[in-house]
Design a protein around this motif. Structure first.
Motif, PDB file in Angstrom:
ATOM      1  N   ILE A 218       0.826  -1.305  -0.077  1.00  0.00           N
ATOM      2  CA  ILE A 218       0.001   0.068  -0.035  1.00  0.00           C
ATOM      3  C   ILE A 218       0.934   1.216  -0.044  1.00  0.00           C
ATOM      4  O   ILE A 218       1.556   1.493   0.964  1.00  0.00           O
ATOM      5  N   ARG A 219       0.814   1.825  -1.216  1.00  0.00           N
ATOM      6  CA  ARG A 219       1.940   2.963  -1.171  1.00  0.00           C
ATOM      7  C   ARG A 219       1.517   4.306  -0.499  1.00  0.00           C
ATOM      8  O   ARG A 219       0.063   4.619  -0.717  1.00  0.00           O
ATOM      9  N   THR A 220       2.213   5.109  -0.114  1.00  0.00           N
ATOM     10  CA  THR A 220       1.758   6.451   0.356  1.00  0.00           C
ATOM     11  C   THR A 220       1.260   7.342  -0.618  1.00  0.00           C
ATOM     12  O   THR A 220       1.868   7.341  -1.837  1.00  0.00           O
ATOM     13  N   MET A 221       0.421   8.191  -0.322  1.00  0.00           N
ATOM     14  CA  MET A 221      -0.027   9.203  -1.448  1.00  0.00           C
ATOM     15  C   MET A 221       0.937  10.399  -1.453  1.00  0.00           C
ATOM     16  O   MET A 221       0.729  11.273  -2.329  1.00  0.00           O
ATOM     17  N   ASN A 222       1.809  10.366  -0.536  1.00  0.00           N
ATOM     18  CA  ASN A 222       2.869  11.675  -0.557  1.00  0.00           C
ATOM     19  C   ASN A 222       4.039  11.109  -0.184  1.00  0.00           C
ATOM     20  O   ASN A 222       4.549  11.173   0.984  1.00  0.00           O
ATOM     21  N   PRO A 223       4.879  10.499  -1.211  1.00  0.00           N
ATOM     22  CA  PRO A 223       6.083  10.207  -1.154  1.00  0.00           C
ATOM     23  C   PRO A 223       7.321  11.031  -0.602  1.00  0.00           C
ATOM     24  O   PRO A 223       6.898  12.438  -0.924  1.00  0.00           O
ATOM     25  N   ILE A 224       8.080  10.664   0.281  1.00  0.00           N
ATOM     26  CA  ILE A 224       9.119  11.567   0.689  1.00  0.00           C
ATOM     27  C   ILE A 224      10.077  11.819  -0.482  1.00  0.00           C
ATOM     28  O   ILE A 224      10.458  11.068  -1.099  1.00  0.00           O
ATOM     29  N   PRO A 225      10.417  13.180  -0.738  1.00  0.00           N
ATOM     30  CA  PRO A 225      11.239  13.737  -2.076  1.00  0.00           C
ATOM     31  C   PRO A 225      12.737  13.133  -1.556  1.00  0.00           C
ATOM     32  O   PRO A 225      12.957  12.793  -0.514  1.00  0.00           O
ATOM     33  N   SER A 226      13.367  12.907  -2.696  1.00  0.00           N
ATOM     34  CA  SER A 226      14.541  12.379  -2.722  1.00  0.00           C
ATOM     35  C   SER A 226      15.565  13.418  -1.994  1.00  0.00           C
ATOM     36  O   SER A 226      15.276  14.752  -2.008  1.00  0.00           O
ATOM     37  N   GLN A 227      16.473  13.004  -0.892  1.00  0.00           N
ATOM     38  CA  GLN A 227      17.199  13.961  -0.224  1.00  0.00           C
ATOM     39  C   GLN A 227      18.601  14.056  -0.526  1.00  0.00           C
ATOM     40  O   GLN A 227      19.593  14.270   0.164  1.00  0.00           O
ATOM     41  N   ILE A 228      19.183  13.097  -1.721  1.00  0.00           N
ATOM     42  CA  ILE A 228      20.441  13.214  -2.462  1.00  0.00           C
ATOM     43  C   ILE A 228      20.519  14.591  -2.896  1.00  0.00           C
ATOM     44  O   ILE A 228      19.659  15.330  -3.154  1.00  0.00           O
ATOM     45  N   GLU A 229      21.856  14.741  -3.181  1.00  0.00           N
ATOM     46  CA  GLU A 229      22.423  15.982  -3.703  1.00  0.00           C
ATOM     47  C   GLU A 229      21.560  16.406  -5.087  1.00  0.00           C
ATOM     48  O   GLU A 229      21.327  15.293  -5.947  1.00  0.00           O
ATOM     49  N   PRO A 230      21.436  17.482  -5.733  1.00  0.00           N
ATOM     50  CA  PRO A 230      20.708  17.787  -6.769  1.00  0.00           C
ATOM     51  C   PRO A 230      21.746  17.566  -8.021  1.00  0.00           C
ATOM     52  O   PRO A 230      22.773  17.275  -7.906  1.00  0.00           O
ATOM     53  N   PRO A 231      21.119  17.148  -9.113  1.00  0.00           N
ATOM     54  CA  PRO A 231      21.885  16.588 -10.211  1.00  0.00           C
ATOM     55  C   PRO A 231      22.720  17.926 -10.698  1.00  0.00           C
ATOM     56  O   PRO A 231      22.259  18.963 -10.487  1.00  0.00           O
ATOM     57  N   PRO A 232      23.835  17.750 -11.144  1.00  0.00           N
ATOM     58  CA  PRO A 232      24.620  18.716 -11.998  1.00  0.00           C
ATOM     59  C   PRO A 232      23.938  19.610 -12.990  1.00  0.00           C
ATOM     60  O   PRO A 232      23.271  18.930 -13.617  1.00  0.00           O
ATOM     61  N   GLU A 233      24.240  20.838 -12.668  1.00  0.00           N
ATOM     62  CA  GLU A 233      23.505  21.684 -14.046  1.00  0.00           C
ATOM     63  C   GLU A 233      24.103  21.480 -15.157  1.00  0.00           C
ATOM     64  O   GLU A 233      25.322  21.116 -15.384  1.00  0.00           O
ATOM     65  N   ALA A 234      23.424  21.476 -16.226  1.00  0.00           N
ATOM     66  CA  ALA A 234      23.656  21.207 -17.612  1.00  0.00           C
ATOM     67  C   ALA A 234      24.541  22.125 -18.106  1.00  0.00           C
ATOM     68  O   ALA A 234      24.621  23.416 -17.645  1.00  0.00           O
ATOM     69  N   GLN A 235      25.851  21.827 -18.823  1.00  0.00           N
ATOM     70  CA  GLN A 235      26.708  22.651 -19.190  1.00  0.00           C
ATOM     71  C   GLN A 235      26.380  23.291 -20.490  1.00  0.00           C
ATOM     72  O   GLN A 235      25.592  22.891 -21.369  1.00  0.00           O
TER      73      GLN A 235
END
Length: 235
Positions: A218-235
């Motif tokens: 039974i999945r939550t309706m409000n998943p916890i957002p990822s807390q890893i570092e953001p992806p690198p910005e596109a060059q």
């Protein structure tokens, strides 16, 4: 020696190597018929096999205890992991022997489901209804888990018609206790064997029927957002 091992979710490929070694060297291998069938290829021809069901498990475990006290190397096999749904069976083993016994955990269907469905146990609560006794505290706990916006992995109670708590019963109970009808649900059957999966809502699940070999997510309706570092910005 007597030791209890988790035999995995039904595919011998998930059996821990240490457990396989103990079975190959056992004088006695005991367990429920379906579980012993999983490890049958590993049991030596010289070993005595003690099979049991729900109705005769106490008497058969007494027999295993007698063999243990006579100096035989005894292995009692459990489906999945001992500490997920097998603790009452473990209590019966220890009661028969008159002392605590060693255990080796196995892979459970809950772990397989988490892998298949890509959910993290940090954000998920596991609840089993595959037990004897009053299920009410565990039912209430499941409601609280979902209210707290966590995923829930749930093993139903299938084997007692008078008190069965199968996926459709669970869905109906949750709806009656205020869990939203659109809560996403998955039911998986025969994990690691002839796998089947169903996806829908809690409201839809209340009208579905599944086999005894089922496990729910039974999945939550409000998943916890990822807390890893953001992806690198596109060059």
């Amino acid at each position: 020696m007597i030791i209890c091992i988790g035999a995995g979710p039904g595919d011998i490929g998930y059996l821990p190597q240490r457990s396989a070694e103990l079975i190959r060297n056992a004088d006695v291998v005991a367990g429920f018929n379906a579980v012993v069938n999983v490890v049958q290829a590993l049991i030596p021809q010289s070993a005595e096999v003690v099979l049991m069901g729900y109705r005769d498990q106490v008497a058969q475990l007494d027999k295993v205890a007698q063999l243990h006290h006579a100096g035989k190397k005894c292995v009692v096999v459990f489906m999945g992991d001992i500490h997920f749904s097998g603790f009452q069976y473990l209590e019966r083993v220890e009661r028969a022997c008159g002392h605590p016994v060693d255990t080796i955990p196995g892979i459970s269907s809950a772990q397989i489901l988490a892998s298949r469905a890509k959910v993290c146990f940090d954000e998920t609560t596991f609840i089993t209804f595959h037990r004897r006794g009053d299920l009410t505290p565990f039912k209430r706990h499941l409601v609280h888990v979902l209210e707290d916006q966590r995923n829930a992995i749930v093993i139903p109670c299938p084997w007692d018609e008078a008190r069965s708590f199968m996926p459709w019963h669970i869905a109906a109970y949750l709806l009656e206790n205020g869990i939203p009808a659109q809560q996403p649900v998955e039911v998986w059957e025969h994990l690691t064997q002839a796998e089947a999966q169903w996806r829908g809502t809690l409201a839809e699940c209340a009208h579905q029927r599944f086999s005894d070999m089922s496990i729910m997510l039974i999945r939550t309706m409000n998943p916890i957002p990822s807390q890893i570092e953001p992806p690198p910005e596109a060059q």
